[in-house]
Scaffold this motif. Structure first.
Motif, mmCIF file in Angstrom:
data_model
loop_
_atom_site.group_PDB
_atom_site.id
_atom_site.type_symbol
_atom_site.label_atom_id
_atom_site.label_comp_id
_atom_site.label_asym_id
_atom_site.label_seq_id
_atom_site.Cartn_x
_atom_site.Cartn_y
_atom_site.Cartn_z
ATOM 1 N N SER A 55 0.837 -1.201 0.000
ATOM 2 C CA SER A 55 0.000 0.000 0.000
ATOM 3 C C SER A 55 0.874 1.255 0.000
ATOM 4 O O SER A 55 0.523 2.287 -0.576
ATOM 5 C CB SER A 55 -0.924 0.009 1.220
ATOM 6 N N ILE A 82 -3.735 4.526 3.084
ATOM 7 C CA ILE A 82 -4.026 3.455 2.117
ATOM 8 C C ILE A 82 -3.846 2.110 2.818
ATOM 9 O O ILE A 82 -2.809 1.859 3.431
ATOM 10 C CB ILE A 82 -3.077 3.524 0.904
ATOM 11 N N LEU A 122 9.518 -6.546 -3.794
ATOM 12 C CA LEU A 122 8.815 -7.027 -2.586
ATOM 13 C C LEU A 122 8.075 -8.330 -2.880
ATOM 14 O O LEU A 122 8.130 -9.286 -2.100
ATOM 15 C CB LEU A 122 7.840 -5.955 -2.074
HETATM 16 O O1 M6R Z 1 -3.651 -4.227 4.678
HETATM 17 P P1 M6R Z 1 -2.583 -3.226 4.349
HETATM 18 O O2 M6R Z 1 -2.649 -2.770 2.943
HETATM 19 O O3 M6R Z 1 -2.566 -2.079 5.305
HETATM 20 O O4 M6R Z 1 -1.232 -4.031 4.524
HETATM 21 C C1 M6R Z 1 0.006 -3.414 4.357
HETATM 22 C C2 M6R Z 1 1.102 -4.427 4.237
HETATM 23 O O5 M6R Z 1 1.154 -5.234 5.372
HETATM 24 C C3 M6R Z 1 0.929 -5.326 3.008
HETATM 25 O O6 M6R Z 1 0.848 -4.575 1.837
HETATM 26 C C4 M6R Z 1 2.114 -6.304 2.890
HETATM 27 O O7 M6R Z 1 3.284 -5.627 2.591
HETATM 28 C C5 M6R Z 1 1.819 -7.397 1.869
HETATM 29 N N1 M6R Z 1 2.347 -8.634 2.334
HETATM 30 C C6 M6R Z 1 2.408 -7.109 0.542
HETATM 31 O O8 M6R Z 1 2.203 -8.114 -0.386
#
Ligand code: M6R
Length: 613
Positions: A308, A351, A489
């Motif tokens: 995000s 986000i 990532l």
């Molecule tokens: O639910 P969120 O979008 O707030 O989560 C943020 C991160 O924990 C999430 O994007 C994480 O990096 C994922 N494992 C990425 O694939």
């Protein structure tokens, strides 16, 4: 982090709990456990290190008869993954079983007090401390479990969603939350409790989202909500807008692949009803309400984590370009702890796919206190971040179950692009001609995403070619720099291969030292204002015998001669192109992870929803 399920009603509880745990396993899979209360012989707890399926296997043939139960799937915080640290935890007296999602920050102090009183502990968890603390209060005050929970929670510092059952009460679940999610499904003479709606949807569409500092007293035909001051609260019943197909694999081998392939539809769903490209209209009621404040904002701060956060970086480029408002993009975990300067009138865009990420939630609460306007871009309807925001926009990507975020990311980009175009046009920083052109470019993305997905077999071949290398470098410039970060990532999470994302031009300030004839360098090099520069960067890699995998736009004749492998995408304006250029990177990571034999939906050490800091 951690999934919790509960049931009380006329049905057998165990099958409902186990099915629910399978659906919530994306939230953590270090161990699983259930507690059942049988009207004849009291409390039974079963728990095991490993996946829900491991627990299930050990219980084949066991007598699990009960009409009430709670279940947990764990992402370890306090204490290694093991049978003894698995939830539920039972109090010293053997009377109360509890499951917990969150972290009790002052557990060490409470534990010290309990140790002095003669309590002993079987696990290393904060949860076992809390259940004993509650039991201790219950015994000393000769009060009900509900009262004991209320008294205990006034002392607790930290985040929790807890569910408790008592050995002598085969009807009641006591639940409470602060900072970790809890949904209660309302059935006919039965109630379902869970961390999200996926275990509930099969039985009822009517749910109540429990608020922070509320305690729920849940019986088959009664749901009472109270605050910590013991005042009754009126449950607000919401209708779920989700169907079963959305939470099943639908013929795909993995949720991640299903979710990658859903992107043409999810982006379309996100634009539908909001973007009228033909007439140049963007209707976003949540944004319209605050349009004046956003237009006049001295600056915008974007707060997020992980994928995000990468969406936030793309948005920084788009908003600065189209709205001419300065944008800062912050990791929520840094922002919340560094005494940030927030002025009244600053706009914060939060986000989050899950809407429950603890760092993001606390960061926006802090900014809200300082007078900022919070705009939430969230996927999960009714989630904590959505409810904490002043306004916002849902991404409508549907449930994302694979731990690696894919379709939520492209939906976030679609929403953020619409906001930028709308604000830029209303502010007058985006002229009509370009605005209309960009609206059309955005509307064309779902169809172009279909074309990108047709490259899947080719991307799989590339994946198989490089699956055994130890390192990857991802490079991009401008709008494609955050996509390089996101590609790296994805690869790290899914295939456990070390990967770094870098701005292509920054590479010569250090990372170029890594380049050898065995290092694959993925160039996200779709056609944009800097394309010539990126081609020069490719040349620099090639001059050092690096392996170049390039993601380019059709018609690009400069990149293929410099590339060992080429992925050609349909043409799109640079502002909307990231929604396409990320797809091959998602597929590359997916196919490498699968080829290496990893569980791509549940990569090691990760959890989907990071509700601890
Ligand atoms: O639910 P969120 O979008 O707030 O989560 C943020 C991160 O924990 C999430 O994007 C994480 O990096 C994922 N494992 C990425 O694939």
């Amino acid at each position: 982090m951690c999934g919790i399920v509960g049931y009380t009603g006329p049905r057998e509880a165990y099958p409902i709990i186990i099915k629910g745990l399978h659906r919530l396993e994306y939230r953590g899979y270090d161990s699983a456990g259930v507690a059942l209360v049988n009207e004849n012989d009291g409390l039974h707890v079963y728990k095991k290190k490993g996946r829900v399926a491991d627990l299930e296997e050990t219980l084949i043939g066991a007598n699990l008869h009960s009409h009430i139960g709670i279940g947990h799937t764990r992402w370890a915080t306090h204490g290694e993954p093991s049978d003894r640290n698995a939830h539920p935890h039972v109090s010293f007296s053997g009377e109360i079983a509890m499951i917990h999602n969150g972290i009790i920050e002052n557990y060490a102090q409470i534990k010290k007090e309990l140790l002095k009183k003669g309590y002993t502990f079987k696990s290393d968890t904060d949860t076992e401390v809390l259940v004993n603390f509650i039991d201790d209060i219950k015994q000393n005050n000769d009060c009900t479990l509900e009262e004991a929970v209320r008294i205990a929670l006034r002392r607790v510092v930290g985040a929790y969603c807890i569910l408790l059952v008592h050995k002598d009460d085969p009807e009641t679940i006591i639940a409470a939350r602060k900072g970790s999610p809890l949904v209660i499904g309302i059935g006919k003479g039965e109630h379902f409790l869970a961390s999200d709606a996926s275990p509930i949807i099969e039985y009822t569409k009517e749910v109540v989202y429990v608020n922070d500092y509320e305690i729920a007293i849940v019986k088959p035909d009664e749901l009472v909500l109270k605050n910590l001051g013991n005042d009754k609260q009126t449950p607000f019943i919401t209708k779920l807008n989700m169907d079963m197909a959305a939470i099943e694999k639908g013929g795909y081998d993995h949720f991640m692949l299903k979710e990658i392939f859903e992107q043409p539809n999810t982006i379309y769903d996100c634009l539908r009803g909001r973007l009228d490209a033909e007439n140049g209209n963007i209707i976003m009621s949540g944004i319209q309400k605050y349009a004046e404040q956003i237009i006049n904002a001295p600056r915008i701060i974007i707060i997020a984590c992980g994928t995000s956060w990468h969406a936030g970086l793309v948005a920084e480029y788009i908003i600065e370009e189209t709205c001419r408002i300065p944008v800062e993009v912050e990791y929520a975990s840094e922002f919340r702890y560094r005494n940030p300067i927030v002025h009244k009138g600053d706009v914060i865009i939060a986000i989050s796919q899950s809407g429950e990420t603890a760092d993001t939630l606390v960061a926006i609460e802090k900014a809200k206190e300082q007078g900022a306007i919070i705009v939430g871009i969230v996927n999960v309807v009714g989630s904590s971040i959505a409810r904490t925001s002043h306004t916002g926009s849902y991404t409508h990507a549907g449930p994302e179950i694979g731990v690696a975020s894919t379709k939520a990311f492209t939906a976030q980009l679609a929403v953020l692009t619409m906001i930028a175009l709308k604000i830029g046009y209303e502010k007058g920083t985006l002229d009509k001609e370009r605005y209309l052109y960009l609206c059309k470019e955005l509307a064309a993305i779902p169809e172009k995403a279909e074309l990108v997905l047709k490259l899947d077999d080719h991307i799989k071949e590339i994946a198989l070619k490089y699956k055994d290398v130890p390192d990857f470098l991802y490079l991009g410039r401008g709008y494609n720099f955050p996509i390089a970060l996101e590609g790296a990532l994805k690869l790290k999470e899914i295939s456990y291969i070390h990967a770094e994302g870098y701005p292509a031009a920054e590479m010569k300030h250090g990372p170029i030292a890594l380049v050898t004839n065995t290092l694959p360098v993925v160039f996200v090099a779709t056609k944009d204002a800097y394309h010539g520069k990126v081609v020069s960067n490719m040349q620099e890699i090639k001059a050092r015998k690096g392996i170049v995998i390039s993601i380019i736009t059709e018609g690009d004749t400069a990149s293929p001669p410099l590339s060992d492998d080429v992925i050609v995408l349909p043409a799109a304006d640079e502002i909307v192109a990231p929604m396409l250029s990320v797809i091959p990177l998602q597929l590359l990571a997916y196919h490498i992870g699968v080829a290496k034999g990893y569980d791509v939906d549940k990569p090691r050490n990760l959890a989907k929803s990071v509700t601890v800091e």
